[in-house]
Design an enzyme around this catalytic site. Structure first.
Site, PDB file in Angstrom:
ATOM      1  CB  THR A 127      -0.974   0.010   1.194  1.00  0.00           C
ATOM      2  OG1 THR A 127      -0.256  -0.269   2.402  1.00  0.00           O
ATOM      3  CG2 THR A 127      -2.069  -1.022   1.014  1.00  0.00           C
ATOM      4  CE  LYS A 183       0.199  -3.279   3.441  1.00  0.00           C
ATOM      5  NZ  LYS A 183      -0.612  -2.392   4.394  1.00  0.00           N
ATOM      6  CB  THR A 204      -1.712  -1.172   9.222  1.00  0.00           C
ATOM      7  OG1 THR A 204      -2.703  -1.447   8.248  1.00  0.00           O
ATOM      8  CG2 THR A 204      -0.674  -0.390   8.570  1.00  0.00           C
ATOM      9  CD  GLU A 231       2.260   5.424   6.448  1.00  0.00           C
ATOM     10  OE1 GLU A 231       1.473   4.845   5.693  1.00  0.00           O
ATOM     11  OE2 GLU A 231       1.900   6.021   7.478  1.00  0.00           O
ATOM     12  CG  ASN A 274      -0.352   8.568   7.742  1.00  0.00           C
ATOM     13  OD1 ASN A 274      -1.035   7.558   7.644  1.00  0.00           O
ATOM     14  ND2 ASN A 274       0.940   8.522   8.001  1.00  0.00           N
ATOM     15  CB  SER A 317      -5.242  13.106  -2.105  1.00  0.00           C
ATOM     16  OG  SER A 317      -5.389  13.574  -0.815  1.00  0.00           O
TER      17      SER A 317
END
Length: 409
Positions: free
Chosen positions: A156, A182, A193, A280, A404, A409
């Site tokens: 993702t 992942k 996650t 991230e 995040n 978007s």
């Protein structure tokens, strides 16, 4: 950019006898990207899994639990990215079950022999018709050597695919262990996650596989944290095909059992740490080791307090040796009878605090030297006993907020 993590090479990932993997483009959320993966498992394979402890768990997690508890042999798994099928109520459950029925129909199986997995945006309907339409292409692509393709197909916000493999000699036979994962955000123990799939062709008593997957998760995926959020879709699955030519392992305490568990744990920890390395916005990989506790549990409690602290994590991003933040986190970790005068703090080779206060020999430039590294170890000695434990985390950067904020978007 991930911290000292590169994309896997397909040649380094060992095919696991009894497992074939196919990947296709279903257009679940975005066109022209691999987002549908199927695992086809030979008859006789044993499958066990552990899942999120979030009470608001996703529809595929609920269906996986039902199918694993149902007693029928699992023969296939289907994974989509781009849509989590979480927060979707009874309609989400129906769509997860429809995905299983579609794949089962293609393979001549019962729907209860298929496990579904989803990852992506929450509270949007799963486009099951797109998945169903792409299943023939995924099945046609199925090959034993497609682990690297699968690692790409389940991503993702990951920036690189995550896959590792190893081999071990057991009873005169070569046993393969290969896995993919992942995850990059909403990472916290119990679990993250994340999706993780680990397979071996070892011959192991089926009743050991469930205990083994829990133990592996506890020592790998339940030792990582990025931002303190627990996802709705976390899933870690262990597949044992029993195809290797050695006598069955009936005890994990035997020499063969220990060898297999060590190989599986090696790959599971590599997969878990890869998630942190690709966190991230992460720029640094941080090991938090707490020693000298009365129990491993209280060591983890302190390690998580440090690893979850936004103040600690932002200081690491800035390479600012504001190390009192670490001591503060130790203090609020929740150990009521903690004696601060027994605590020592180390930053790699730098002895920062001794007996709860600044080490007279500590120099700010030494702390900053370590803080500028891409890989850092924080070591806390509690002075209460002989227990220890370790957690892996990363820093918290401006990019985490951007990623995040813009995710949908």
């Amino acid at each position: 950019m991930p911290v000292n993590l590169s994309a896997p090479q397909a040649a380094d990932l060992h095919p696991v006898a009894g497992v074939r993997i196919g990947v296709a483009e279903a257009g679940v959320r975005k066109a022209n990207r691999k987002d549908l993966t199927v695992f086809l498992l030979d008859e006789g394979t044993t499958v066990a899994g552990v899942f999120t402890q979030n009470r608001f768990c996703a529809a595929p997690v609920q269906v996986c639990r039902e199918h694993l508890d149902g007693g029928q042999a699992i023969r296939a798994m289907v994974v989509n990215t781009g849509n989590a099928n979480a927060g979707t109520g009874s309609d989400g459950l129906a769509r997860a079950r429809a995905t299983c029925e579609a794949l089962a129909g293609q393979l001549g199986l019962a729907a209860s022999q298929v496990l579904p997995f989803s990852t992506g945006v929450i509270m949007e309907p799963l486009p099951v018709e797109r998945i169903t339409a792409a299943l023939p292409a995924a099945l046609a692509d199925a090959q034993p050597a497609h682990w690297a393709r699968a690692a790409e197909g389940i991503m993702t916000t990951d920036t690189v695919p995550k896959a590792f493999g190893t081999q071990v000699q057991i009873g005169g036979a070569t046993v393969s262990v290969t896995g993919i994962s992942k995850g990059a955000g909403m990472i916290r123990p119990n679990m993250a996650t994340m999706l993780g799939f680990l397979a071996t062709d070892a011959c192991i008593a089926p009743d050991l596989v469930r205990d083994l997957v829990r133990d592996l998760a506890e020592q790998s995926f339940n030792r990582i944290t990025i931002d303190g959020d627990t996802s709705t879709n976390d899933s870690f699955v262990l597949v044992a095909t029993h195809k290797a030519a050695h006598a069955p392992i009936t005890s994990l305490e035997s020499s063969e059992g220990r060898a297999l568990k060590a190989a599986l744990l090696q790959v599971a920890q590599q997969l878990a740490q890869a998630i942190v390395r690709d966190g991230e916005g992460a720029t640094k990989f941080i090991t938090v080791r707490v020693e000298g506790g009365r129990t491993a549990g209280e060591c983890r409690q302190v390690a998580y307090a440090i690893a979850h602290s936004p103040l600690v994590k932002t200081a690491f991003f800035a390479s600012d040796p504001n190390l009192g933040r670490i001591l503060a986190a130790v203090g609020y970790a929740g150990i009521a009878d903690l004696d601060q005068t027994l605590i020592d703090l180390y930053l790699d080779d730098v002895h920062v605090a001794v007996q709860g206060g600044r080490n007279p020999q500590y120099r700010e430039e030494d702390g900053q030297r370590v803080m500028k590294q891409q890989e850092i170890t924080v070591r806390v000695v509690l002075g209460r006993g002989d227990a220890q434990d370790t957690v892996w985390t990363c820093d918290l950067s401006h990019d985490y907020v951007t990623i995040n904020a813009d995710y949908r978007s």
